[in-house]
Design a protein around this motif. Structure first.
Motif, PDB file in Angstrom:
ATOM      1  N   SER A  99     -24.443   5.097 -36.989  1.00  9.68           N
ATOM      2  CA  SER A  99     -24.070   6.105 -37.438  1.00  9.68           C
ATOM      3  C   SER A  99     -23.544   6.009 -38.786  1.00  9.68           C
ATOM      4  CB  SER A  99     -22.968   6.990 -37.095  1.00  9.68           C
ATOM      5  OG  SER A  99     -21.238   6.492 -37.409  1.00  9.68           O
ATOM      6  N   ASP A 159     -25.862  -1.349 -43.876  1.00  8.45           N
ATOM      7  CA  ASP A 159     -25.071  -0.129 -45.301  1.00  8.45           C
ATOM      8  C   ASP A 159     -25.218  -0.602 -47.237  1.00  8.45           C
ATOM      9  OD1 ASP A 159     -25.499   1.153 -43.403  1.00  8.45           O
ATOM     10  OD2 ASP A 159     -23.382   1.608 -42.576  1.00  8.45           O
ATOM     11  N   HIS A 217     -30.622   4.944 -47.284  1.00  7.24           N
ATOM     12  CA  HIS A 217     -31.210   4.816 -46.489  1.00  7.24           C
ATOM     13  C   HIS A 217     -32.721   4.181 -47.252  1.00  7.24           C
ATOM     14  CE1 HIS A 217     -28.284   1.768 -44.788  1.00  7.24           C
ATOM     15  NE2 HIS A 217     -28.253   2.833 -43.291  1.00  7.24           N
ATOM     16  N   ASP A 243     -29.161   3.231 -36.882  1.00  6.39           N
ATOM     17  CA  ASP A 243     -28.684   2.867 -38.234  1.00  6.39           C
ATOM     18  C   ASP A 243     -27.391   2.884 -36.300  1.00  6.39           C
ATOM     19  OD1 ASP A 243     -26.900   4.738 -38.764  1.00  6.39           O
ATOM     20  OD2 ASP A 243     -26.744   3.796 -41.006  1.00  6.39           O
ATOM     21  N   HIS A 254     -25.780   9.362 -46.192  1.00  2.00           N
ATOM     22  CA  HIS A 254     -26.360   8.128 -45.483  1.00  2.00           C
ATOM     23  C   HIS A 254     -27.591   7.851 -45.629  1.00  2.00           C
ATOM     24  CE1 HIS A 254     -24.306   4.951 -44.132  1.00  2.00           C
ATOM     25  NE2 HIS A 254     -25.825   4.739 -43.446  1.00  2.00           N
TER      26      HIS A 254
HETATM   27 FE   LIG Z   1     -26.504   2.773 -42.128  1.00  3.93          FE
END
Ligand SMILES: [Fe+2]
Length: 577
Positions: free
Chosen positions: A152, A344, A131, A150, A127
């Motif tokens: 999580s 996201d 980003h 962020d 993740h």
């Molecule tokens: Fe995120």
């Protein structure tokens, strides 16, 4: 080479298409299915990506997903073992994630096709690396500090990295349950803003408070040795998803974050839609201040490790434009490149770009110059939508269109401005915007009463000609994606009274002709009439995702008290309708 990037079964599901290393199309599912922050599979977004370039799914070479359920497994297991009550929740999450690993089956179902024709390879990317990739592989630099934070993602809430050439080298992670995003969400819930994505609203409340609760809030988040820790006594146990749940219909629900200790310390939580008290404003103030302290502590630590003045950043907390605006004063970083879709939905382009540059090691060639990555609509389609809606309109050439609309704004009218390709990310940047005069004292109230119905404490944003920024704002680092809040110069605060917030700041968008020639020329036409190189810009919507197709814009124009609609080359006014 075509790479399809996906953010799926996670809030703000999205799809993006990268062709030969360049992002050619990207869209969040919410813009198409009209369900805010939709978090299931982005079927319509995938179809829109393919349609945009006339490709079939069998043409796709790689599919990249911005999450990896195997990432940080040791930390997840350790957490589950030390918290036996959460093991069941942990196992359920794992099972759901395993089920969604079959991307072929999911795509075949979404597109109503047979997976035997697929030739793509599938890649999963952690993740927060996705980003950071979404910022770094779009920025113009060969080297940068990479930062993501962020609530999580894959059991991590923050990541620091050294980005150089094609590589993103992870230097550090902050693991759950410690999360700056969850801290912010917890206080927002406590003061009555409990919906996913409400954090941005509460940011606007902070300047109405003062630092009454600084000491108490510091007890909730401790800073130490280049990192931070939450005092978990103030939090409900949240599990490995940090209290975020995707319901079967794709909507996102947040579990209650705050524990009874918050009530003991601050009194009863505020119920939504009740009066906002000074207590709530003071809490918002101290929360934002603590958030900034931790953020700058992490960034200063990152700088010491990479010794590079350029920062590439993403993650939902990177939408905290107030913190972003102070970054140059409180850290050694001199330039930022923040992904416009820092939340996201941005994972889709991060995963796809990472596949191209890091996995396949293709030469760096891409700089994302603007955020206009969504669909556009032909003049014919727009005109037939106007006809179908029974709207009276005129068609104008470019110059008369700009002059007419600028004149309307200068006279105090509220204009729906729908042009070109839709923006990528949460901000309207002059293609799906409502524009108005920034210097009329009652404009904020007019917009709220007639169209936006927003909380009284939320400011409206200015779009300013790039070359005029330093004359109006106290900082001249550009803010092309409306992700920085700067002080407005004292002598310009009256001129910009409709966009001047309580603390004399504005969340500006700097507009250059290179990025958006039509919008740039509209602001210039407005300046010719008023002397002000700024228009008020708010997203084109009324309590819904930003309008995407012409029909939604026309519908919003009809049902609200918007004065004028400028859609493609056509202008319609309420006076004639
Ligand atoms: Fe995120």
């Amino acid at each position: 080479m075509l790479i399809l990037g996906l953010n799926m079964f996670h809030a703000d599901a999205s799809a993006a298409l990268v062709e030969d290393g360049k992002v050619v199309f990207a869209i969040a599912e919410e813009r198409l299915n009209r369900c805010k922050h939709y978090g299931s599979f982005p079927s319509l977004a995938v179809k829109a990506c393919l349609d945009a370039v006339g490709a079939k799914i069998s043409d796709i070479d790689h599919v990249a997903v911005g999450q990896d359920s195997d990432a940080n497994l040791a930390q997840k297991v350790q957490y589950a073992v030390s918290n036996p009550a959460k093991i069941l929740n942990f196992i359920r999450l794992r099972q759901r994630k395993q089920a969604m690993r079959d991307v072929r089956a999911l795509l075949a179902e979404a597109l109503g096709t047979d997976s035997t024709q697929f030739r793509f390879q599938v890649h999963y990317l952690e993740h927060h690396i996705a980003h950071i990739a979404s910022a770094y592989y779009c920025c113009p630099w060969e080297e940068a500090a990479g930062f993501s934070y962020d609530g999580s993602g894959d059991f991590v809430s923050a990541m620091m990295a050294r980005c150089r050439g094609n590589e993103i080298e992870v230097l550090d992670r902050v693991f759950l349950p410690h999360s700056l995003g969850s801290f912010y969400t917890m206080i927002c819930e406590f003061i009555g803003y409990a919906k996913y994505g409400d954090e941005g609203k509460v940011m606007g409340l902070a300047p109405y408070g003062s630092d009454v609760y600084g000491d108490k809030i510091r007890e909730i988040v401790a800073i130490n040795n280049g990192s931070f820790q939450l005092n978990l006594r103030y939090f409900k146990p949240l599990g490995s998803n940090q209290g975020m749940q995707i319901l079967p219909d794709g909507t996102v629900r947040l579990a209650r974050h705050f524990s009874d200790r918050m009530t003991q310390l601050f009194g009863e939580p505020r119920q939504p839609h009740t009066e906002i008290t000074q207590r709530d404003m003071n809490l918002a103030f101290s929360m934002q201040q603590r958030f900034e302290d931790v953020f700058f502590h992490l960034l200063n630590q990152l700088y010491r490790r990479v010794l590079c003045e350029d920062l590439a950043m993403a993650g939902g907390c990177a939408l905290n434009s107030v913190a972003n605006g102070k970054l140059f004063d409180r850290t050694p970083f001199r330039r930022t490149w923040i992904q416009p879709a820092a939340g996201d939905e941005g994972l889709a382009i991060g995963a796809a770009l990472h596949t191209y540059y890091s996995v396949l090691k293709q030469p760096r060639r891409h700089v994302l110059k603007d955020a206009y990555l969504g669909p556009d609509y032909s003049e014919r389609k727009i005109e037939s939508a106007l006809k179908a809606a029974g709207i009276a309109y005129h068609r104008l050439e470019r110059e008369p269109l700009l002059e007419t609309v600028a004149e309307q704004i200068a006279e105090g009218r509220v204009v729906g401005w729908f042009q070109g390709r839709m923006e990528w990310g949460p901000r309207a940047l002059g293609n799906r915007s409502i524009v108005a005069h920034p210097g009329l004292p009652n404009m904020k109230d007019i917009l709220n009463a007639r169209i936006k119905h927003r909380e009284w404490f939320r400011p409206f944003a200015p779009s300013i000609l790039a070359e005029c920024q330093a004359e109006y704002f106290e900082h001249d680092h550009p803010s092309p994606f409306m992700l920085h809040v700067y002080k407005i110069r004292p002598e310009k605060r009256t001129v910009l009274c409709a966009v001047n917030h309580k603390d004399d700041t504005g969340r500006l968008q700097t507009v250059s002709r290179e990025e958006n020639p039509l919008y740039y020329d509209l602001i210039r036409a407005f300046r010719r009439r008023t002397g002000i190189p700024v228009v008020l810009n708010t997203s084109f919507n009324e309590n819904e995702p930003i309008v995407c197709v012409p029909e939604e814009a026309i519908d919003c124009f009809k049902r609200t008290r918007m004065d004028v609609l400028a859609i493609g080359p056509f202008v319609a006014s309420k006076a004639e309708n």
